[in-house]
Design an enzyme around this catalytic site. Structure first.
Site: not given
Ligand code: 13P
Length: 340
Positions: A178, A220
Site C-alpha cells: 500500500e 492497495k
Molecule cells: P481508509 O479506507 O479509511 O483510507 O483506510 C484504509 C486503510 O487501511 C489505510 O491503510
C-alpha cells in the site's frame, strides 16, 4: 514459499463481488474514531465494536473476502470466548494483519515519511501465521506538496514495501502493498496522477529487484483524485478514467487484484468511483475495495458505543458492504442508496 497457496489466497481476496474490510486501526486511530461518537476506547469497547462487524452475517458471508486486523484484535476473544479470528473464518472470510509500525519522519527530508517495522518481521510473520493470518498489510505514506515527494522518499518507501513483501511470502502470507498518496492539499488530479505514477513505478521496480512473486500480491493504492482542498474537483468519470489509465501504465498484469483504500472520500464517493471503473473499462486485474472509513462510517454513527444499537450498526455495515460488493462488479447505482 508455497506459490500455489499464495496465488490461491490472493485470488480469494478478490473473488467476484467481494472486497476487504480494513479494521486495522491502531489504538491511536480507533480512539480518534471513537472520540467522534463520544465513546471511550478501551479493550472491551474495541472488542465489542469489532465483534459486531465480524458478526454482521450478510456483509461477512457475501461481500467481504478478508479483514485486516490490528495486533490487539488478532489475539482478542469475543464476549462469549470465541477468538475473533474464528468469527471471520466461520463466515468464509480470510483474516489478515497489519504489520507495519507506522510512518516516521524521513531523515534529511522535511515533510516526508518512511514506514518502519522491518526489524524482527520474519519472526512476527511466523507468529501471525500461527494466529491465523493469511495475508498482511504495510502502508507507506506519500505527501504531495509543491516540491514533494522526492524520488528519495518514493525509493525509500518502495524498498521497505518490497522487503516486507518478500518476507511475507517467505512465510506463505500474501502481502498487500500500500503506497498511499495522501489526498490532503489543494493539488489537482493531474498532479495526483503524476505522483501516483511515480510511486507505483518505484514500487514495482523494488518488487522486481527483491524477487517478489507478483501473482501472490495485492496492490492497495489511492485513487487518482483531486486534493481535498482543490476548488475545481474532478468528477466521478474523470476519477475513474484517470485512475484506470494510471494503473494500466504501472501495474503488471500478473498482479491478481487491486483493492483501493478510501483515503478520506465519503462512503458514497468511494463506492461510485469503484463502480464507474468496473462498469466502463476492461482491465487485466480484478478491481475491488479495501476500505476502512468508507465501510465503517455509517456503522460507527449508528452504534454510538451502545449495546442497544448493535443491530442498527450491523445493518449499516451490511448495506455499505453490499454497495461496495456491487461496485466491484460495476453494478452499483445511486438509486440503491436512496432505496435503502
Ligand atoms: P481508509 O479506507 O479509511 O483510507 O483506510 C484504509 C486503510 O487501511 C489505510 O491503510
Amino acid at each position: 514459499m508455497n506459490k500455489e497457496q499464495l496465488e490461491q489466497i490472493a485470488n480469494g481476496m478478490v473473488a467476484d463481488g467481494k472486497g476487504i474490510l480494513a479494521a486495522d486501526e491502531s489504538t491511536g486511530t480507533i480512539k480518534k474514531r471513537f472520540d467522534q461518537i463520544n465513546t471511550e476506547s478501551t479493550d472491551d469497547s474495541r472488542r465489542d465494536y469489532r465483534e459486531l462487524l465480524f458478526r454482521s452475517e450478510d456483509a461477512m458471508s457475501n461481500w467481504i473476502s478478508g479483514v485486516i486486523l490490528f495486533d490487539e484484535t488478532i489475539r482478542q476473544k469475543a464476549k462469549d470466548g470465541t477468538p475473533l479470528v474464528d468469527l471471520i473464518t466461520a463466515a468464509g472470510s480470510i483474516p489478515g494483519i497489519k504489520v507495519d509500525a507506522g510512518a516516521q519522519d524521513l531523515a534529511q527530508s522535511p515533510g516526508e515519511k518512511v514506514t518502519e517495522g522491518l526489524d524482527g518481521l520474519r519472526g512476527r510473520f511466523q507468529e501471525y501465521y500461527q494466529l491465523g493470518a493469511r495475508f498482511a498489510k504495510w502502508r507507506a505514506v506519500i505527501n504531495i506538496a509543491d516540491h514533494l515527494p522526492s524520488q528519495y522518499c518514493l525509493n525509500a518507501n518502495a524498498h521497505a514495501l518490497a522487503r516486507y513483501a518478500a518476507l511475507a511470502q517467505e512465510n506463505n502470507i500474501v502481502p498487500i502493498v500500500e503506497p498511499e498518496v495522501i489526498m490532503d492539499g489543494p493539488h489537482s488530479i493531474e498532479r495526483c496522477f503524476e505522483v501516483t505514477e511515480a510511486a507505483l513505478n518505484a514500487l514495482y521496480d523494488a518488487l522486481y529487484e527483491q524477487r517478489v512473486f507478483l501473482e501472490g500480491t495485492i496492490l492497495k493504492p489511492n485513487m487518482v483524485i483531486s486534493g481535498t482542498e482543490n476548488t475545481n474537483r474532478a468528477n466521478i468519470d474523470q476519477v475513474a478514467e484517470q485512475t484506470v489509465f494510471c494503473l494500466k501504465r504501472t501495474v503488471p498484469s500478473a498482479v491478481p487484484g487491486i483493492c483501493f483504500l478510501s483515503g478520506g472520500q465519503s462512503e458514497e464517493e468511494a463506492t461510485a468511483h469503484l463502480s464507474a471503473m468496473n462498469a466502463n473499462f476492461d482491465m487485466p486485474w480484478k478491481l475491488s475495495f479495501s476500505y476502512g472509513r468508507a465501510l465503517q462510517q455509517s456503522a460507527l454513527q449508528a452504534w454510538l458505543g451502545k449495546e442497544e444499537n448493535v443491530a442498527a450498526a450491523q445493518s449499516a455495515f451490511n448495506h455499505r458492504a453490499k454497495m461496495n460488493g456491487l461496485a466491484a462488479k460495476g453494478e452499483w447505482q445511486a438509486t440503491m442508496e436512496k432505496a435503502a
